[in-house]
Design a protein around this motif. Structure first.
Motif, mmCIF file in Angstrom:
data_model
loop_
_atom_site.group_PDB
_atom_site.id
_atom_site.type_symbol
_atom_site.label_atom_id
_atom_site.label_comp_id
_atom_site.label_asym_id
_atom_site.label_seq_id
_atom_site.Cartn_x
_atom_site.Cartn_y
_atom_site.Cartn_z
ATOM 1 N N GLN A 40 1.050 103.351 -42.537
ATOM 2 C CA GLN A 40 1.533 103.025 -43.871
ATOM 3 C C GLN A 40 2.553 104.063 -44.321
ATOM 4 O O GLN A 40 2.445 105.238 -43.975
ATOM 5 C CB GLN A 40 0.367 102.964 -44.849
ATOM 6 N N PHE A 41 3.534 103.610 -45.086
ATOM 7 C CA PHE A 41 4.598 104.489 -45.552
ATOM 8 C C PHE A 41 5.146 103.953 -46.864
ATOM 9 O O PHE A 41 4.822 102.834 -47.271
ATOM 10 C CB PHE A 41 5.718 104.581 -44.507
ATOM 11 N N GLU A 42 5.960 104.748 -47.509
ATOM 12 C CA GLU A 42 6.642 104.303 -48.718
ATOM 13 C C GLU A 42 8.130 104.573 -48.577
ATOM 14 O O GLU A 42 8.521 105.638 -48.092
ATOM 15 C CB GLU A 42 6.101 105.022 -49.958
ATOM 16 N N ALA A 43 8.940 103.598 -48.983
ATOM 17 C CA ALA A 43 10.395 103.737 -48.939
ATOM 18 C C ALA A 43 11.000 102.717 -49.896
ATOM 19 O O ALA A 43 10.411 101.664 -50.139
ATOM 20 C CB ALA A 43 10.915 103.502 -47.519
ATOM 21 N N PRO A 44 12.166 103.019 -50.450
ATOM 22 C CA PRO A 44 12.818 102.065 -51.349
ATOM 23 C C PRO A 44 13.184 100.769 -50.628
ATOM 24 O O PRO A 44 13.538 100.787 -49.447
ATOM 25 C CB PRO A 44 14.083 102.807 -51.804
ATOM 26 N N ALA A 45 13.084 99.664 -51.336
ATOM 27 C CA ALA A 45 13.431 98.362 -50.755
ATOM 28 C C ALA A 45 13.944 97.443 -51.844
ATOM 29 O O ALA A 45 13.646 97.614 -53.026
ATOM 30 C CB ALA A 45 12.218 97.741 -50.072
ATOM 31 N N ILE A 46 14.714 96.467 -51.422
ATOM 32 C CA ILE A 46 15.250 95.476 -52.353
ATOM 33 C C ILE A 46 15.223 94.111 -51.671
ATOM 34 O O ILE A 46 15.426 94.011 -50.456
ATOM 35 C CB ILE A 46 16.680 95.856 -52.793
ATOM 36 N N TYR A 47 14.920 93.069 -52.454
ATOM 37 C CA TYR A 47 14.932 91.703 -51.941
ATOM 38 C C TYR A 47 15.763 90.859 -52.885
ATOM 39 O O TYR A 47 15.441 90.737 -54.072
ATOM 40 C CB TYR A 47 13.505 91.158 -51.840
ATOM 41 N N LYS A 48 16.854 90.295 -52.384
ATOM 42 C CA LYS A 48 17.707 89.416 -53.181
ATOM 43 C C LYS A 48 17.531 88.000 -52.660
ATOM 44 O O LYS A 48 17.621 87.765 -51.454
ATOM 45 C CB LYS A 48 19.169 89.842 -53.064
#
Length: 169
Positions: free
Chosen positions: A49-57
């Motif tokens: 498991q990890f955390e990172a910025p993401a975007i969904y358009k």
């Protein structure tokens, strides 16, 4: 033993996950991008498991709507399944080794609630993690025209994953 050695080390991740999603019936056309930069990964019960910025358009025709979920500054959680045990333990919600998940909060007008993608077992082997400090391994693949394994979904996805894992003490 390899997985146990990785647990004793700190795993740092870098790279990009991109998924293009389309559905001919609804006219859905979207792209999910998660950029991982020096993210610390944790491993528990065969799930990295990890955390990172993401975007969904996303854009849909029926009903007509557009949405942008998440942004490239706020980290969200992601998961990569490393073992068959993890697959069986979470069967029904988190399906396959190598599965990646993401989600975000939406904009108006609402067009879905984010993105959670998975690919069928056997399409992609889970990543091999480095077992010694200073070592780096990569997990890179591209898949085209993969049908979403989610029950009731007719979405087709194109995956592009290019991640590196570095072991540190």
């Amino acid at each position: 033993m390899h997985l146990l050695a990785a647990v004793a080390l700190s795993i740092m991740m870098n790279g990009t996950i991109t998924v293009h999603v389309r559905n001919a019936d609804t006219g859905e056309n979207g792209v999910y991008v998660q950029r991982v930069r020096n993210a610390r990964a944790t491993i528990d019960r065969g799930i990295l498991q990890f955390e990172a910025p993401a975007i969904y358009k996303v854009r849909e025709n029926a009903p007509p709507c557009t949405g942008t979920f998440g942004d490239m500054t706020t980290p969200i959680s992601g998961s990569i399944f490393l073992t068959r045990t993890a697959q069986h333990e979470f069967l029904g919600t988190l399906i396959a080794p190598g599965q990646l998940l993401g989600e975000g909060s939406g904009s108006a007008p609402m067009c879905g609630t984010g993105f959670g993608g998975r690919f069928p077992t056997g399409h992609v082997a889970p990543p091999a993690l480095p077992a010694r400090p200073g070592k780096t391994t990569t997990w890179k693949f591209t898949m085209r025209n993969v049908r979403d394994g989610t029950p009731g979904s007719d979405a087709i996805e194109d995956w592009s994953v290019d991640l590196s894992f570095t072991a540190r003490r």
